[in-house]
Design a protein around this motif. Structure first.
Motif, PDB file in Angstrom:
ATOM      1  N   PRO A   1     -39.541 -39.556 -29.948  1.00 32.73           N
ATOM      2  CA  PRO A   1     -38.669 -38.908 -28.950  1.00 32.73           C
ATOM      3  C   PRO A   1     -38.315 -37.452 -29.297  1.00 32.73           C
ATOM      4  O   PRO A   1     -38.234 -36.609 -28.405  1.00 32.73           O
ATOM      5  N   ALA A   2     -38.105 -37.150 -30.567  1.00 30.82           N
ATOM      6  CA  ALA A   2     -37.806 -35.765 -30.952  1.00 30.82           C
ATOM      7  C   ALA A   2     -39.000 -34.850 -30.652  1.00 30.82           C
ATOM      8  O   ALA A   2     -38.816 -33.677 -30.293  1.00 30.82           O
ATOM      9  N   ASP A   3     -40.215 -35.392 -30.784  1.00 27.52           N
ATOM     10  CA  ASP A   3     -41.414 -34.609 -30.475  1.00 27.52           C
ATOM     11  C   ASP A   3     -41.511 -34.323 -28.978  1.00 27.52           C
ATOM     12  O   ASP A   3     -41.991 -33.263 -28.572  1.00 27.52           O
ATOM     13  N   VAL A   4     -41.061 -35.272 -28.161  1.00 26.23           N
ATOM     14  CA  VAL A   4     -41.071 -35.076 -26.718  1.00 26.23           C
ATOM     15  C   VAL A   4     -40.168 -33.897 -26.350  1.00 26.23           C
ATOM     16  O   VAL A   4     -40.509 -33.091 -25.486  1.00 26.23           O
ATOM     17  N   LEU A   5     -39.039 -33.773 -27.039  1.00 26.54           N
ATOM     18  CA  LEU A   5     -38.153 -32.625 -26.798  1.00 26.54           C
ATOM     19  C   LEU A   5     -38.846 -31.310 -27.146  1.00 26.54           C
ATOM     20  O   LEU A   5     -38.730 -30.323 -26.416  1.00 26.54           O
ATOM     21  N   LEU A   6     -39.587 -31.301 -28.254  1.00 24.93           N
ATOM     22  CA  LEU A   6     -40.344 -30.093 -28.626  1.00 24.93           C
ATOM     23  C   LEU A   6     -41.420 -29.792 -27.587  1.00 24.93           C
ATOM     24  O   LEU A   6     -41.644 -28.628 -27.239  1.00 24.93           O
ATOM     25  N   LEU A   7     -42.092 -30.818 -27.092  1.00 20.56           N
ATOM     26  CA  LEU A   7     -43.129 -30.626 -26.075  1.00 20.56           C
ATOM     27  C   LEU A   7     -42.522 -30.071 -24.779  1.00 20.56           C
ATOM     28  O   LEU A   7     -43.109 -29.198 -24.133  1.00 20.56           O
ATOM     29  N   ARG A   8     -41.360 -30.573 -24.408  1.00 22.21           N
ATOM     30  CA  ARG A   8     -40.687 -30.046 -23.213  1.00 22.21           C
ATOM     31  C   ARG A   8     -40.357 -28.570 -23.404  1.00 22.21           C
ATOM     32  O   ARG A   8     -40.522 -27.766 -22.490  1.00 22.21           O
ATOM     33  N   ARG A   9     -39.917 -28.225 -24.590  1.00 22.24           N
ATOM     34  CA  ARG A   9     -39.591 -26.827 -24.896  1.00 22.24           C
ATOM     35  C   ARG A   9     -40.839 -25.949 -24.845  1.00 22.24           C
ATOM     36  O   ARG A   9     -40.820 -24.847 -24.294  1.00 22.24           O
ATOM     37  N   ILE A  10     -41.940 -26.448 -25.414  1.00 18.96           N
ATOM     38  CA  ILE A  10     -43.206 -25.700 -25.392  1.00 18.96           C
ATOM     39  C   ILE A  10     -43.687 -25.509 -23.953  1.00 18.96           C
ATOM     40  O   ILE A  10     -44.144 -24.431 -23.581  1.00 18.96           O
ATOM     41  N   SER A  11     -43.572 -26.552 -23.134  1.00 24.00           N
ATOM     42  CA  SER A  11     -44.063 -26.456 -21.756  1.00 24.00           C
ATOM     43  C   SER A  11     -43.243 -25.491 -20.917  1.00 24.00           C
ATOM     44  O   SER A  11     -43.752 -24.913 -19.968  1.00 24.00           O
ATOM     45  N   ARG A  12     -41.984 -25.287 -21.265  1.00 24.57           N
ATOM     46  CA  ARG A  12     -41.110 -24.412 -20.481  1.00 24.57           C
ATOM     47  C   ARG A  12     -41.057 -22.984 -21.003  1.00 24.57           C
ATOM     48  O   ARG A  12     -40.586 -22.096 -20.302  1.00 24.57           O
ATOM     49  N   THR A  13     -41.489 -22.767 -22.242  1.00 21.30           N
ATOM     50  CA  THR A  13     -41.375 -21.445 -22.843  1.00 21.30           C
ATOM     51  C   THR A  13     -42.443 -20.513 -22.292  1.00 21.30           C
ATOM     52  O   THR A  13     -43.632 -20.743 -22.501  1.00 21.30           O
ATOM     53  N   PRO A  14     -42.033 -19.453 -21.580  1.00 25.08           N
ATOM     54  CA  PRO A  14     -43.034 -18.500 -21.092  1.00 25.08           C
ATOM     55  C   PRO A  14     -43.565 -17.658 -22.260  1.00 25.08           C
ATOM     56  O   PRO A  14     -42.793 -17.131 -23.046  1.00 25.08           O
ATOM     57  N   THR A  15     -44.879 -17.602 -22.378  1.00 30.32           N
ATOM     58  CA  THR A  15     -45.484 -16.816 -23.452  1.00 30.32           C
ATOM     59  C   THR A  15     -46.595 -15.954 -22.881  1.00 30.32           C
ATOM     60  O   THR A  15     -47.208 -16.291 -21.879  1.00 30.32           O
ATOM     61  N   SER A  16     -46.861 -14.876 -23.561  1.00 28.23           N
ATOM     62  CA  SER A  16     -47.968 -14.017 -23.143  1.00 28.23           C
ATOM     63  C   SER A  16     -49.263 -14.420 -23.847  1.00 28.23           C
ATOM     64  O   SER A  16     -50.338 -13.992 -23.465  1.00 28.23           O
ATOM     65  N   ASN A  17     -49.159 -15.273 -24.876  1.00 25.46           N
ATOM     66  CA  ASN A  17     -50.353 -15.614 -25.646  1.00 25.46           C
ATOM     67  C   ASN A  17     -51.070 -16.860 -25.135  1.00 25.46           C
ATOM     68  O   ASN A  17     -52.128 -17.203 -25.627  1.00 25.46           O
ATOM     69  N   GLU A  18     -50.488 -17.562 -24.185  1.00 26.59           N
ATOM     70  CA  GLU A  18     -51.137 -18.702 -23.548  1.00 26.59           C
ATOM     71  C   GLU A  18     -51.692 -19.734 -24.533  1.00 26.59           C
ATOM     72  O   GLU A  18     -52.843 -20.125 -24.444  1.00 26.59           O
ATOM     73  N   ARG A  19     -50.903 -20.192 -25.455  1.00 31.59           N
ATOM     74  CA  ARG A  19     -51.356 -21.273 -26.333  1.00 31.59           C
ATOM     75  C   ARG A  19     -51.352 -22.572 -25.530  1.00 31.59           C
ATOM     76  O   ARG A  19     -50.511 -22.773 -24.657  1.00 31.59           O
ATOM     77  N   LYS A  20     -52.328 -23.422 -25.825  1.00 29.53           N
ATOM     78  CA  LYS A  20     -52.493 -24.674 -25.094  1.00 29.53           C
ATOM     79  C   LYS A  20     -52.491 -25.838 -26.076  1.00 29.53           C
ATOM     80  O   LYS A  20     -53.147 -25.787 -27.121  1.00 29.53           O
ATOM     81  N   LEU A  21     -51.768 -26.893 -25.744  1.00 29.29           N
ATOM     82  CA  LEU A  21     -51.761 -28.126 -26.519  1.00 29.29           C
ATOM     83  C   LEU A  21     -52.563 -29.149 -25.735  1.00 29.29           C
ATOM     84  O   LEU A  21     -52.262 -29.414 -24.568  1.00 29.29           O
ATOM     85  N   VAL A  22     -53.596 -29.693 -26.356  1.00 26.51           N
ATOM     86  CA  VAL A  22     -54.483 -30.638 -25.688  1.00 26.51           C
ATOM     87  C   VAL A  22     -54.391 -31.966 -26.420  1.00 26.51           C
ATOM     88  O   VAL A  22     -54.705 -32.053 -27.612  1.00 26.51           O
ATOM     89  N   PHE A  23     -53.960 -32.999 -25.712  1.00 25.85           N
ATOM     90  CA  PHE A  23     -53.869 -34.338 -26.280  1.00 25.85           C
ATOM     91  C   PHE A  23     -55.090 -35.114 -25.806  1.00 25.85           C
ATOM     92  O   PHE A  23     -55.221 -35.421 -24.624  1.00 25.85           O
ATOM     93  N   ALA A  24     -56.013 -35.384 -26.745  1.00 28.93           N
ATOM     94  CA  ALA A  24     -57.290 -36.013 -26.406  1.00 28.93           C
ATOM     95  C   ALA A  24     -57.300 -37.474 -26.824  1.00 28.93           C
ATOM     96  O   ALA A  24     -56.997 -37.801 -27.972  1.00 28.93           O
ATOM     97  N   ALA A  25     -57.664 -38.343 -25.885  1.00 30.94           N
ATOM     98  CA  ALA A  25     -57.775 -39.778 -26.161  1.00 30.94           C
ATOM     99  C   ALA A  25     -58.586 -40.417 -25.039  1.00 30.94           C
ATOM    100  O   ALA A  25     -58.833 -39.803 -23.995  1.00 30.94           O
ATOM    101  N   ALA A  26     -58.989 -41.667 -25.272  1.00 28.44           N
ATOM    102  CA  ALA A  26     -59.761 -42.392 -24.259  1.00 28.44           C
ATOM    103  C   ALA A  26     -58.913 -42.645 -23.014  1.00 28.44           C
ATOM    104  O   ALA A  26     -59.381 -42.507 -21.895  1.00 28.44           O
ATOM    105  N   GLY A  27     -57.686 -43.017 -23.218  1.00 30.66           N
ATOM    106  CA  GLY A  27     -56.761 -43.235 -22.104  1.00 30.66           C
ATOM    107  C   GLY A  27     -55.467 -42.517 -22.406  1.00 30.66           C
ATOM    108  O   GLY A  27     -54.515 -43.126 -22.849  1.00 30.66           O
ATOM    109  N   THR A  28     -55.446 -41.231 -22.192  1.00 30.40           N
ATOM    110  CA  THR A  28     -54.311 -40.411 -22.582  1.00 30.40           C
ATOM    111  C   THR A  28     -53.102 -40.732 -21.712  1.00 30.40           C
ATOM    112  O   THR A  28     -53.123 -40.505 -20.512  1.00 30.40           O
ATOM    113  N   GLU A  29     -52.081 -41.265 -22.344  1.00 31.32           N
ATOM    114  CA  GLU A  29     -50.814 -41.534 -21.663  1.00 31.32           C
ATOM    115  C   GLU A  29     -49.715 -40.806 -22.408  1.00 31.32           C
ATOM    116  O   GLU A  29     -49.370 -41.172 -23.520  1.00 31.32           O
TER     117      GLU A  29
END
Length: 162
Positions: free
Chosen positions: A103-131
């Protein structure tokens, strides 16, 4: 994995689609995570792209420079903080993440998704059935690798089609 010349343009298109995504988080659905990572590694080495992979055993590592691990990133929360503080462009692939996403990681992910950046870093979660957790709904884009692989050019009636 047997590398063919036809696979690299497809992987390049996949990387372009990830980079052009309006979201900072991407859920990549692939039946062969290992092959996708291996093809991304070849692409990173040939093109010099800043692609990194995280796994629970080694932490964040550059795919371009084999064996170069970022110290202190074995835990997912530490890796996410590293990405959040990074000032450079990068595509960060997370594999074997399901058991480590807390759950603490979900908070960090929410923060990353909302933070406007000029460097456009992308987090890619790869799996067979990504949930990804329900709390992230609407904050990520879902991409299926197989649909990208089958969109190769073919000749029909004298025209190239995708």
């Amino acid at each position: 994995m047997v590398e063919t010349k036809a696979e690299l343009p497809v992987v390049q298109k996949l990387l372009d689609r990830i980079v052009q995504s309006s979201q900072h988080i991407v859920a990549l659905q692939t039946s062969s995570v290992g092959d996708t990572i291996a093809q991304m590694r070849v692409l990173a080495m040939r093109s010099g792209a800043s692609i990194y992979a995280w796994d629970p055993d080694g932490g964040v590592a550059s795919l371009r420079e084999s064996g170069m691990h970022v110290p202190g990133t074995k835990r997912m929360s530490d890796a996410l903080r590293y990405v959040l503080q990074s000032m450079q462009f990068g595509v960060y692939l997370f594999v074997d993440f399901e058991a480590h996403l807390k759950p603490a990681d979900v908070l960090l992910l929410r923060r990353i998704s909302r933070t406007p950046t000029s460097n456009e870093r992308k987090l890619v979660f790869a799996a067979a059935g990504t949930e990804l957790p329900e709390e992230l709904e609407g904050m990520y884009e879902r991409i299926a690798v197989e649909s990208e692989m089958h969109r190769q050019l073919r000749l029909r009636d004298g025209r190239w089609l995708t």
